[in-house]
Design an enzyme around this catalytic site. Structure first.
Site, mmCIF file in Angstrom:
data_model
loop_
_atom_site.group_PDB
_atom_site.id
_atom_site.type_symbol
_atom_site.label_atom_id
_atom_site.label_comp_id
_atom_site.label_asym_id
_atom_site.label_seq_id
_atom_site.Cartn_x
_atom_site.Cartn_y
_atom_site.Cartn_z
ATOM 1 N N THR A 35 0.813 -1.220 0.000
ATOM 2 C CA THR A 35 0.000 0.000 0.000
ATOM 3 C C THR A 35 0.843 1.265 0.000
ATOM 4 O O THR A 35 0.289 2.370 0.090
ATOM 5 C CB THR A 35 -0.959 0.030 1.205
ATOM 6 O OG1 THR A 35 -0.197 -0.055 2.415
ATOM 7 C CG2 THR A 35 -1.966 -1.110 1.143
ATOM 8 N N UNK A 36 2.150 1.114 -0.104
ATOM 9 C CA UNK A 36 3.034 2.280 -0.186
ATOM 10 C C UNK A 36 3.263 2.592 -1.664
ATOM 11 O O UNK A 36 3.975 1.847 -2.347
ATOM 12 C CB UNK A 36 4.354 2.000 0.515
ATOM 13 N N PRO A 37 2.668 3.651 -2.212
ATOM 14 C CA PRO A 37 2.744 3.897 -3.650
ATOM 15 C C PRO A 37 4.158 4.018 -4.195
ATOM 16 O O PRO A 37 4.460 3.472 -5.263
ATOM 17 C CB PRO A 37 1.970 5.217 -3.818
ATOM 18 C CG PRO A 37 1.007 5.229 -2.684
ATOM 19 C CD PRO A 37 1.770 4.605 -1.537
#
Length: 257
Positions: A125-127
C-alpha cells in the site's frame, strides 16, 4: 520506571505535541488557502513520484493530508524513529523475521560471506515502494552474481482502514501474522526475484531499522555500509546502485591499484 524509559516518554510527548501542532496548522491553512496548500503538497509529491504515478490522481491522495488518520500515521513514524538502532558503520540489528512459509529466521541468515546484502523494507500500500519496484528488480538482475537482496514486508503504509488513498491497493491493517503473510504474498505477483520475508507482529525490524513506511539498507559482513533516508520522500534504489558499484567487483575484473 527507569530514567531512560522516562526520558523516552518525554521525547514521545514532545513529538506528540509537535505533530499535533503541525497537523492543526496544516488543517487551518488547507481551509483558508486550499489551492496554495495543494500546490505545496503536489510539489512534495514530485519527489516521491506520486505526481507521475498513473494509478493516482491528485484528488485520490492530496485531501487526505492533515486528517486524523494522517496524524496517527505520522506520529507512529516519528515515534518509531526513537527506536532506531541501525547506525551507519555499526552492526546491523539481527532481527527475527518470518519466511512466507511461516518459518522464523533472522536477518543475518541471509548474509553470505563478504557479499553485500540489500534490505528493502516496504508494503504493497506504499505507492512509491511499488512505483520504484522495477528499479529494485533491475538492481537484483544487475548484481545477482555479487550481492544478495532481501525484501522485508512491514506494516501497511496506507491500509484501507488507516491513512488510506483512493484507488490504492486494498489491504487492511494486519491483525495477525497470517494477515501480514497474505499481504506479502501479493508482492509475489510482481516477481521480486529475491527472498521475501515479513516483519514480526511486534514490528521489531521496522522499529530497529526505523523503516516505516519504506527504507533501503546495505549490509556487508554484518555492518551497515549504507543507510538510506526514510521514505517516501527519500526512498531511492539508484543510490543503492551507486553503493553496490563501489562494493562489488564484477566477475572477471580485478581491482586496479
Amino acid at each position: 520506571m527507569g530514567l531512560s524509559q522516562l526520558w523516552l516518554w518525554l521525547k514521545r510527548l514532545v513529538i506528540f505535541l509537535q505533530v499535533a501542532l503541525e497537523v492543526a496548522t496544516g488543517k487551518v491553512l488547507m481551509t483558508l488557502f486550499p489551492e496554495r496548500v495543494k500546490q505545496n503538497i503536489l510539489a512534495m509529491g514530485q519527489k516521491t513520484g506520486m505526481t507521475r504515478n498513473p494509478r493516482f490522481a491528485p484528488d485520490n491522495w492530496v485531501p487526505t493530508f492533515f486528517s486524523i488518520q494522517y496524524f496517527w500515521f505520522v506520529l507512529k513514524v516519528r515515534w518509531q524513529r526513537l527506536e532506531d538502532r541501525a547506525e551507519y558503520g555499526g552492526l546491523a540489528p539481527n532481527c527475527t523475521v518470518v519466511r512466507l512459509s511461516g518459518q522464523k529466521c533472522n536477518v543475518w541468515d541471509f548474509i553470505q560471506g563478504s557479499r553485500p546484502l540489500v534490505l528493502n523494507f516496504g508494503s504493497c500500500t506504499u505507492p512509491s515502494f511499488l512505483l520504484k519496484f522495477d528499479q529494485f528488480k533491475r538492481l537484483v538482475d544487475d548484481f545477482a552474481s555479487t550481492a544478495d537482496f532481501l525484501i522485508i514486508y512491514i506494516e501497511e503504509a496506507h491500509a484501507t482502514d488507516g491513512w488510506a488513498f483512493k484507488n490504492n491497493v486494498d489491504i487492511r491493517q494486519h491483525r495477525s501474522l497470517q494477515d501480514r503473510l497474505r499481504a506479502a504474498h501479493l508482492l509475489l505477483a510482481r516477481s521480486p526475484q529475491c527472498p521475501v520475508v515479513v516483519d514480526t507482529m511486534q514490528n521489531q525490524s521496522s522499529q530497529l531499522y526505523a523503516a516505516l513506511p519504506e527504507r533501503l539498507y546495505v549490509i556487508q559482513e554484518g555492518r551497515i555500509c549504507y543507510k538510506g533516508k526514510p521514505g517516501p520522500w527519500n526512498y531511492n534504489p539508484e543510490e543503492v546502485r551507486a553503493v553496490l558499484e563501489k562494493l562489488c567487483i564484477p566477475p572477471g575484473h580485478m581491482p586496479q591499484f
